[in-house]
Design a protein around this motif. Structure first.
Motif, short mmCIF file in Angstrom:
data_model
loop_
_atom_site.label_atom_id
_atom_site.label_comp_id
_atom_site.label_asym_id
_atom_site.label_seq_id
_atom_site.Cartn_x
_atom_site.Cartn_y
_atom_site.Cartn_z
N ASP A 71 0.81 -1.22 0.00
CA ASP A 71 0.00 0.00 0.00
C ASP A 71 0.85 1.27 0.00
N ARG A 72 2.03 1.18 0.60
CA ARG A 72 2.86 2.39 0.68
C ARG A 72 4.13 2.28 -0.16
N ASP A 90 4.65 2.61 -3.30
CA ASP A 90 4.85 3.63 -4.33
C ASP A 90 5.28 4.97 -3.75
N THR A 91 5.25 5.11 -2.43
CA THR A 91 5.81 6.32 -1.83
C THR A 91 7.34 6.28 -1.84
N VAL A 92 7.90 5.10 -2.08
CA VAL A 92 9.35 4.94 -2.08
C VAL A 92 9.91 5.07 -3.50
N PRO A 119 8.28 5.17 -7.89
CA PRO A 119 7.10 5.06 -8.74
C PRO A 119 6.87 3.61 -9.18
N ASN A 120 5.63 3.17 -9.11
CA ASN A 120 5.24 1.82 -9.59
C ASN A 120 5.96 0.69 -8.87
N TRP A 141 12.06 -0.09 5.87
CA TRP A 141 12.06 1.33 5.48
C TRP A 141 10.72 1.98 5.82
N LEU A 142 9.63 1.24 5.57
CA LEU A 142 8.29 1.78 5.79
C LEU A 142 7.87 1.72 7.26
#
Lengths: 320, 320
Positions: free
Chosen positions: A157-158, A160-162, A164-165, A284-285
């Motif tokens: 879910d998160r 793509d914040t790291v 793109p795609n 990381w998340l």
């Protein structure tokens, strides 16, 4: 950096009475291993490492880890050797935690490995694979293919914040690995985490392998793929053909790869890159607020994955 | 726990070429000292401690600290001895920070000191005070009386969240110390932080004093008062007369106290308790979110302060 369990001189001195390694001269908590608490002991008998196993290690796995180090050391591999107590046990309890003492290994890990270091690692890895045969205990690799989808689910879910795609990239690669992962390659004990900081060198000679706390039973060539990812890329994630060639040649001089292993190497390298991409991404998340430790960059392994996806022949890794 | 500056084997090996202590066999970041980064080195010449001085240490103070250890070690005090480089320097630079290498001291700090340990500390403290005479450099004690009011100002608004009426208690004590603090007592080099974790013992014999990074010039008997507070109370902050008597007697056997020093001891003990109450209170009120380190309990020093406030004669500390 490790979080240390507090151990007192009084308690440790009492604990050492169970061993035949002399009396305590000093001990220092050391910044080694992020999973456990480690102490460097000086006794009248020499230098040793005391490890207290913290929550992230399942106590049920300890006989495997400690037994494996003993098995490998007895077969000449330079790894920490568990010290037996007077009653023959290798696992005790100290400060409310499972505790083991192992021999101290000289050497330092290399920050910027050269071709010769990669060759030395390939040789040591093959020696580890041979020495591991006959070890009676087994441990499933919780971070092999079946363990990757749960990591993806935690991160998607998160993701793509790291980058793109990133979620879609991982989903496609995961599906590919799940369908294509080889089933009939030789398996055995693998280290599964033989990164730079787990290999000691002394004057450019490999002096020891440490940190067997990811060791498990899995495809042997997958361990080589992990090492190709860990050792044979430049700092900007370009594959270094000379390093790959040196590592594979040194490995094969000890344990020749079968044709099937050779053919599977690009896929194993993709899977290995995906595994470290996933665990780093989850870390990381999920950095706790105020954490002192900087998580490792997951995108390093995205770049490595993209290289492997373009590989069309195992010769691109330096296979002769 | 210290935050470690990252040092590579490559950089450290190059740095050691400036010394005559052999080649590097291993080095580990150790959990010692909250102000600086410390590493335990094994070289072909023995064991050493490498310290990298972090931001909280003023580089201008380093010649005092390092020169003092050299001065004291040369006079037979067992403290870390700075190792001189081939060019005679003791202070270098590594990983962008001022760096020094000192000799390694065997021994462990004692968690639950007994009367004999307190006696050993009293003797060592007096020896330190004598050995410090003749040291050419001086350093003002930034944490003596003039430094206490700024700490109070930082803490007063929230002090009562820690204990009822704490701000008023501190204000009254601070005013008392500022007015009454003795001006004519013998001064010299004091350690100023000789807590349990800065004194090593080996088989119940004192084997070394470490961490001179609060050392300064101040009233010698104030250092004794700091040690009475640090060593001679029970875990529930009751003064232990036997420990106090042992510490003072052992101190006086080496350096007899003058009548004026003896008379001032209760006041010096109050000031010392206030100083640690204040610094601990400021730390307690300013813990960064997510910090790994638990701050020390300021109220331990409030209880000690209350004991000293009731003392009517120095004989209550065990003075013969």
């Amino acid at each position: 950096m490790a979080v240390y369990t507090d151990v007192t001189a009084e308690d440790l001195s009492a604990h050492l009475a169970r061993y035949d390694i002399g009396t305590l001269l000093s001990f220092k908590g050391i910044a080694e291993g992020v999973e456990n608490s480690n102490f460097l002991l000086h006794t009248t008998g020499g230098s040793f490492i005391l490890t207290l196993y913290e929550k992230r290690v399942d106590p049920k796995d300890l006989p495997f880890f400690i037994g494996l180090m003993e098995h490998l050391a007895a077969r000449g591999l330079t790894c920490p050797q568990p010290v037996r107590m007077k009653d023959g046990e290798t696992l005790g309890e100290l400060a409310g935690r499972p505790a083991a003492i192992v021999t101290f290994l000289d050497g330092m890990w290399i920050r910027r490995p050269q071709v010769m270091h990669c060759g030395a690692v390939g040789k040591a890895l093959a020696e580890l694979h041979l020495a591991g045969s006959g070890f009676a205990l087994t441990r499933v690799n919780a971070l092999s293919v079946p363990g990757w989808r749960p990591l993806y689910e935690r991160a998607k879910d998160r993701a793509d914040t790291v980058a793109p795609n990133l979620a879609a990239t991982i989903a496609a690669e995961l599906a590919h690995c799940e369908v294509s992962w080889p089933k009939d390659l030789p398996t055995g004990v693998i280290h599964a985490d033989l990164f730079n900081d787990n290999v000691f060198f002394l004057n450019d000679r490999l002096s020891g392998l440490i940190d067997f706390y990811f060791a498990c039973n899995d495809i042997l060539a997958y361990d080589l793929a992990i090492c190709l990812n860990a050792w044979c890329f430049s700092p900007d994630s370009e594959f270094d053909f000379a390093k790959g060639r040196a590592m594979i040649a040194a490995y094969q001089a000890v344990r020749p790869l079968s044709a099937a292993e050779t053919a599977a190497l690009p896929l194993l390298a993709r899977g290995s890159a995906l595994r470290f991409l996933l665990t780093r991404l989850v870390d990381w998340l999920n950095v706790p607020p105020g954490a002192v430790v900087t998580p490792k960059d997951p995108l390093e392994y995205l770049r490595k994955l993209r290289f492997h996806q373009k590989v069309t022949s195992p010769t691109e890794y330096g296979l002769a």
